[in-house]
Design a protein around this motif. Structure first.
Motif, PDB file in Angstrom:
ATOM      1  N   ASP A  77      52.966  46.170  44.040  1.00 27.80           N
ATOM      2  CA  ASP A  77      53.370  46.730  45.338  1.00 27.80           C
ATOM      3  C   ASP A  77      52.275  46.612  46.390  1.00 27.80           C
ATOM      4  OD1 ASP A  77      55.885  47.552  44.333  1.00 27.80           O
ATOM      5  OD2 ASP A  77      54.950  49.311  43.420  1.00 27.80           O
ATOM      6  N   ALA A  78      51.392  45.657  46.243  1.00 28.23           N
ATOM      7  CA  ALA A  78      50.271  45.506  47.186  1.00 28.23           C
ATOM      8  C   ALA A  78      50.774  45.067  48.549  1.00 28.23           C
ATOM      9  CB  ALA A  78      49.285  44.491  46.646  1.00 28.23           C
ATOM     10  N   GLU A  79      50.127  45.584  49.577  1.00 36.13           N
ATOM     11  CA  GLU A  79      50.432  45.203  50.951  1.00 36.13           C
ATOM     12  C   GLU A  79      49.160  44.703  51.623  1.00 36.13           C
ATOM     13  OE1 GLU A  79      52.244  48.382  53.044  1.00 36.13           O
ATOM     14  OE2 GLU A  79      53.979  48.532  51.689  1.00 36.13           O
ATOM     15  N   GLY A  80      49.340  43.745  52.523  1.00 32.84           N
ATOM     16  CA  GLY A  80      48.201  43.234  53.278  1.00 32.84           C
ATOM     17  C   GLY A  80      47.365  42.268  52.471  1.00 32.84           C
ATOM     18  N   PRO A  81      46.472  41.561  53.114  1.00 33.18           N
ATOM     19  CA  PRO A  81      45.595  40.614  52.396  1.00 33.18           C
ATOM     20  C   PRO A  81      44.725  41.328  51.370  1.00 33.18           C
ATOM     21  CG  PRO A  81      45.530  40.208  54.763  1.00 33.18           C
ATOM     22  CD  PRO A  81      46.245  41.507  54.568  1.00 33.18           C
ATOM     23  N   LEU A  82      44.601  40.740  50.209  1.00 31.01           N
ATOM     24  CA  LEU A  82      43.766  41.270  49.135  1.00 31.01           C
ATOM     25  C   LEU A  82      42.553  40.378  48.939  1.00 31.01           C
ATOM     26  CD1 LEU A  82      46.475  42.018  46.406  1.00 31.01           C
ATOM     27  CD2 LEU A  82      45.448  43.639  48.016  1.00 31.01           C
ATOM     28  N   PRO A  83      41.432  40.946  48.501  1.00 29.02           N
ATOM     29  CA  PRO A  83      40.319  40.075  48.119  1.00 29.02           C
ATOM     30  C   PRO A  83      40.770  39.172  46.973  1.00 29.02           C
ATOM     31  CG  PRO A  83      39.969  42.320  47.346  1.00 29.02           C
ATOM     32  CD  PRO A  83      41.152  42.365  48.252  1.00 29.02           C
ATOM     33  N   GLY A  84      40.306  37.937  46.984  1.00 28.08           N
ATOM     34  CA  GLY A  84      40.737  36.956  45.989  1.00 28.08           C
ATOM     35  C   GLY A  84      39.616  36.602  45.023  1.00 28.08           C
ATOM     36  N   VAL A  85      39.997  36.271  43.807  1.00 25.13           N
ATOM     37  CA  VAL A  85      39.038  35.810  42.810  1.00 25.13           C
ATOM     38  C   VAL A  85      39.630  34.614  42.083  1.00 25.13           C
ATOM     39  CG1 VAL A  85      37.802  36.338  40.669  1.00 25.13           C
ATOM     40  CG2 VAL A  85      37.984  38.073  42.466  1.00 25.13           C
ATOM     41  N   VAL A  86      38.861  33.540  41.996  1.00 22.62           N
ATOM     42  CA  VAL A  86      39.218  32.413  41.144  1.00 22.62           C
ATOM     43  C   VAL A  86      38.677  32.739  39.756  1.00 22.62           C
ATOM     44  CG1 VAL A  86      39.098  29.926  40.799  1.00 22.62           C
ATOM     45  CG2 VAL A  86      39.021  30.865  43.119  1.00 22.62           C
ATOM     46  N   ALA A  87      39.575  32.983  38.802  1.00 15.55           N
ATOM     47  CA  ALA A  87      39.194  33.313  37.431  1.00 15.55           C
ATOM     48  C   ALA A  87      39.168  32.022  36.621  1.00 15.55           C
ATOM     49  CB  ALA A  87      40.180  34.307  36.828  1.00 15.55           C
ATOM     50  N   LEU A  88      38.023  31.714  36.050  1.00 14.75           N
ATOM     51  CA  LEU A  88      37.788  30.403  35.446  1.00 14.75           C
ATOM     52  C   LEU A  88      37.772  30.531  33.924  1.00 14.75           C
ATOM     53  CD1 LEU A  88      35.057  29.755  38.050  1.00 14.75           C
ATOM     54  CD2 LEU A  88      37.150  28.421  37.928  1.00 14.75           C
ATOM     55  N   HIS A  89      38.714  29.847  33.285  1.00 15.26           N
ATOM     56  CA  HIS A  89      38.809  29.954  31.828  1.00 15.26           C
ATOM     57  C   HIS A  89      37.627  29.279  31.153  1.00 15.26           C
ATOM     58  CE1 HIS A  89      39.947  25.742  31.101  1.00 15.26           C
ATOM     59  NE2 HIS A  89      40.843  25.828  32.058  1.00 15.26           N
ATOM     60  N   CYS A  90      37.342  29.732  29.944  1.00 17.92           N
ATOM     61  CA  CYS A  90      36.198  29.224  29.188  1.00 17.92           C
ATOM     62  C   CYS A  90      36.537  27.894  28.500  1.00 17.92           C
ATOM     63  CB  CYS A  90      35.778  30.244  28.140  1.00 17.92           C
ATOM     64  SG  CYS A  90      37.074  30.641  26.941  1.00 17.92           S
ATOM     65  N   HIS A  91      35.540  27.335  27.832  1.00 14.16           N
ATOM     66  CA  HIS A  91      35.711  26.142  27.008  1.00 14.16           C
ATOM     67  C   HIS A  91      36.169  26.574  25.612  1.00 14.16           C
ATOM     68  CE1 HIS A  91      34.787  22.641  24.576  1.00 14.16           C
ATOM     69  NE2 HIS A  91      34.432  21.937  25.649  1.00 14.16           N
ATOM     70  N   ALA A  92      35.262  27.186  24.856  1.00 15.97           N
ATOM     71  CA  ALA A  92      35.557  27.808  23.562  1.00 15.97           C
ATOM     72  C   ALA A  92      36.076  26.841  22.507  1.00 15.97           C
ATOM     73  CB  ALA A  92      36.543  28.965  23.729  1.00 15.97           C
ATOM     74  N   GLY A  93      35.955  25.530  22.745  1.00 16.95           N
ATOM     75  CA  GLY A  93      36.499  24.587  21.788  1.00 16.95           C
ATOM     76  C   GLY A  93      38.006  24.628  21.707  1.00 16.95           C
ATOM     77  N   MET A  94      38.663  25.235  22.685  1.00 17.97           N
ATOM     78  CA  MET A  94      40.121  25.379  22.715  1.00 17.97           C
ATOM     79  C   MET A  94      40.666  24.737  23.978  1.00 17.97           C
ATOM     80  SD  MET A  94      42.510  28.812  22.936  1.00 17.97           S
ATOM     81  CE  MET A  94      42.197  29.423  21.301  1.00 17.97           C
ATOM     82  N   LYS A  95      41.249  23.552  23.830  1.00 22.82           N
ATOM     83  CA  LYS A  95      41.785  22.840  24.987  1.00 22.82           C
ATOM     84  C   LYS A  95      43.310  22.857  25.047  1.00 22.82           C
ATOM     85  CE  LYS A  95      37.949  19.710  26.026  1.00 22.82           C
ATOM     86  NZ  LYS A  95      37.006  19.721  24.915  1.00 22.82           N
ATOM     87  N   TRP A  96      43.958  23.238  23.952  1.00 19.96           N
ATOM     88  CA  TRP A  96      45.418  23.343  23.990  1.00 19.96           C
ATOM     89  C   TRP A  96      45.838  24.327  25.087  1.00 19.96           C
ATOM     90  CZ3 TRP A  96      49.415  20.837  21.673  1.00 19.96           C
ATOM     91  CH2 TRP A  96      50.677  21.428  21.713  1.00 19.96           C
ATOM     92  N   ALA A  97      45.107  25.412  25.207  1.00 20.84           N
ATOM     93  CA  ALA A  97      45.360  26.420  26.234  1.00 20.84           C
ATOM     94  C   ALA A  97      44.248  26.377  27.273  1.00 20.84           C
ATOM     95  CB  ALA A  97      45.438  27.813  25.611  1.00 20.84           C
ATOM     96  N   GLY A  98      44.582  26.731  28.497  1.00 17.22           N
ATOM     97  CA  GLY A  98      43.595  26.834  29.568  1.00 17.22           C
ATOM     98  C   GLY A  98      43.662  28.218  30.179  1.00 17.22           C
ATOM     99  N   LYS A  99      44.420  28.330  31.259  1.00 18.47           N
ATOM    100  CA  LYS A  99      44.535  29.599  31.988  1.00 18.47           C
ATOM    101  C   LYS A  99      45.019  30.739  31.104  1.00 18.47           C
ATOM    102  CE  LYS A  99      49.134  28.167  33.473  1.00 18.47           C
ATOM    103  NZ  LYS A  99      49.098  26.963  32.594  1.00 18.47           N
ATOM    104  N   GLU A 100      45.825  30.410  30.073  1.00 15.69           N
ATOM    105  CA  GLU A 100      46.390  31.448  29.209  1.00 15.69           C
ATOM    106  C   GLU A 100      45.319  32.231  28.443  1.00 15.69           C
ATOM    107  OE1 GLU A 100      49.286  28.183  29.903  1.00 15.69           O
ATOM    108  OE2 GLU A 100      47.236  28.253  29.079  1.00 15.69           O
ATOM    109  N   LYS A 101      44.136  31.655  28.309  1.00 14.87           N
ATOM    110  CA  LYS A 101      43.065  32.388  27.629  1.00 14.87           C
ATOM    111  C   LYS A 101      42.698  33.679  28.359  1.00 14.87           C
ATOM    112  CE  LYS A 101      40.816  28.011  26.487  1.00 14.87           C
ATOM    113  NZ  LYS A 101      39.541  27.287  26.527  1.00 14.87           N
ATOM    114  N   ILE A 102      42.846  33.666  29.677  1.00 15.64           N
ATOM    115  CA  ILE A 102      42.369  34.799  30.480  1.00 15.64           C
ATOM    116  C   ILE A 102      43.455  35.450  31.326  1.00 15.64           C
ATOM    117  CG2 ILE A 102      40.008  33.922  30.574  1.00 15.64           C
ATOM    118  CD1 ILE A 102      40.627  32.892  33.409  1.00 15.64           C
ATOM    119  N   ALA A 103      44.668  34.868  31.342  1.00 20.94           N
ATOM    120  CA  ALA A 103      45.739  35.393  32.196  1.00 20.94           C
ATOM    121  C   ALA A 103      47.068  35.332  31.453  1.00 20.94           C
ATOM    122  CB  ALA A 103      45.831  34.582  33.491  1.00 20.94           C
ATOM    123  N   ASP A 104      47.835  36.414  31.527  1.00 20.35           N
ATOM    124  CA  ASP A 104      49.158  36.444  30.908  1.00 20.35           C
ATOM    125  C   ASP A 104      50.205  35.933  31.881  1.00 20.35           C
ATOM    126  OD1 ASP A 104      48.561  37.468  28.369  1.00 20.35           O
ATOM    127  OD2 ASP A 104      48.489  39.518  29.142  1.00 20.35           O
ATOM    128  N   GLY A 105      51.085  35.080  31.389  1.00 19.46           N
ATOM    129  CA  GLY A 105      52.267  34.665  32.121  1.00 19.46           C
ATOM    130  C   GLY A 105      53.468  35.471  31.657  1.00 19.46           C
TER     131      GLY A 105
END
Length: 346
Positions: A77-105
């Motif tokens: 329910d956020a209103e107005g501009p929010l501060p933004g963050v680019v969240a960068l996924h790790c390497h971890a020897g896991m390339k099958w997944a990328g963004k899913e390591k740190i963010a839920d879809g």
């Protein structure tokens, strides 16, 4: 042998000079062959709500390879501009997944992702936790990960398809790095170009204000490069990805991705020199003092190097030392979230 080689290279080549910040940033960008990429043809593939969060799955093209997929998370329910963050996924020897390591879809995380989160992130998806604090958080895939992974032939055998792919990708990374070098760029230069494009897209949104970035391990590497090469990144968090190069030689070099060794960088400066070249812009570095990937002396030397770069603005450099292994656990995440909120306010 490597110690002796280090002595010869120091005498003949003089690695790790202390170039001024602006000069180092420009020279490193050229040496790494950082690509000038743009997020083009951005599409909203689907949206969802989950509890107190609203999510968008986005896609775009950077001009080569499969379309990049990304998650944008914000309070429901956020209103107005929010501060933004680019969240960068790790390497971890896991390339099958990328963004899913740190963010839920919309879907539940896979068992492999859950396993990684437990080991490295205190069991939570930090991008969602950060969004709940009042941020617009973008997590995207980059070359070789997730939606941007290579179509490798993965033989059958024990374990999941994702695990078997990651084993194959581990032995494939040197091929990626060699192709990038043969094309006049570098693995780090391509990934940095994709991160720069993602950050520019996030800033372009009317519902987003000042933008920072944060990442663990390989994501911390990406955060350091993004902060060095994008002057509009307001604040940077590098978690468990900091050491002097010279202290890795002979003991820890082999533990790291090819992205950590872009060609020519040691002729311009050490890794902490490049990360701190953004001084006096805000920088937080989290040091995991039981990190098996970095020697303690390398972390201590890096802290000294960064401190020297920030001597005229010591308040802008936040060093966090924790008696923990290689991780970005919940207490360290919360420390970073508080700091980002302070730096990106207004």
């Amino acid at each position: 042998m490597f110690a002796e080689l280090a002595g010869v290279t120091e005498a003949q080549l003089g690695p790790y000079p202390a170039l001024p910040g602006p000069e180092l940033r420009a020279a490193a960008r050229a040496a790494m062959g950082v690509l000038d990429l743009t997020a083009q043809d951005v599409r909203v593939e689907r949206t969802w709500t989950a509890g107190d969060l609203h999510g968008e799955e986005l896609s775009w093209t950077v001009g080569f390879g499969p379309r990049t997929r990304a998650y944008l998370l914000r309070p429901r329910d956020a209103e107005g501009p929010l501060p933004g963050v680019v969240a960068l996924h790790c390497h971890a020897g896991m390339k099958w997944a990328g963004k899913e390591k740190i963010a839920d879809g919309p879907e539940e995380p896979s068992p492999e992702v859950r396993r990684l989160r437990e080991a490295a992130y205190g069991g939570r998806a930090f991008a969602g936790a950060l969004a709940r604090r009042g941020f617009a958080v973008l997590a995207h895939d980059v070359l070789a990960w997730g939606s941007r992974r290579f179509p490798l032939d993965v033989p059958g055998g024990p374990g999941s398809e994702a695990d078997r792919y990651d084993l194959a990708a581990r032995d494939h990374e040197h091929v990626v790095a060699k192709h990038c070098a043969a094309l006049g760029t570098s693995f780090a230069g391509v990934v940095a170009g994709e991160d720069l494009a993602a950050a520019a897209y996030l800033r372009s949104r009317p519902d987003v204000g000042p933008v920072g970035c944060a990442g663990l391990s390989g994501g911390g590497l990406r955060a350091g490069l993004l902060g060095a090469f994008d002057a509009k990144i307001r604040a940077v968090v590098v978690a468990a990805m900091m050491s002097s190069y010279r202290d890795l030689i002979g003991t820890h070099v082999h533990r790291h991705t090819w992205m950590f060794y872009p060609p020519g960088l040691p002729r311009l400066g050490d890794w902490p020199d490049l990360v701190a070249a953004r001084a006096p812009a805000p920088l937080m570095v989290q040091y995991a003092m039981r990190d098996e990937l970095f020697p303690v002396e390398g972390m201590r030397r890096a802290h000294a190097v960064i401190g020297a770069r920030y001597r005229d603005a010591p308040e802008a450099y936040e060093a966090v030392f924790a008696d923990v292994p290689h991780s970005f656990d919940v207490p360290r995440q919360d420390r970073a979230f508080d700091w980002l909120a302070e730096q990106l306010s207004g």
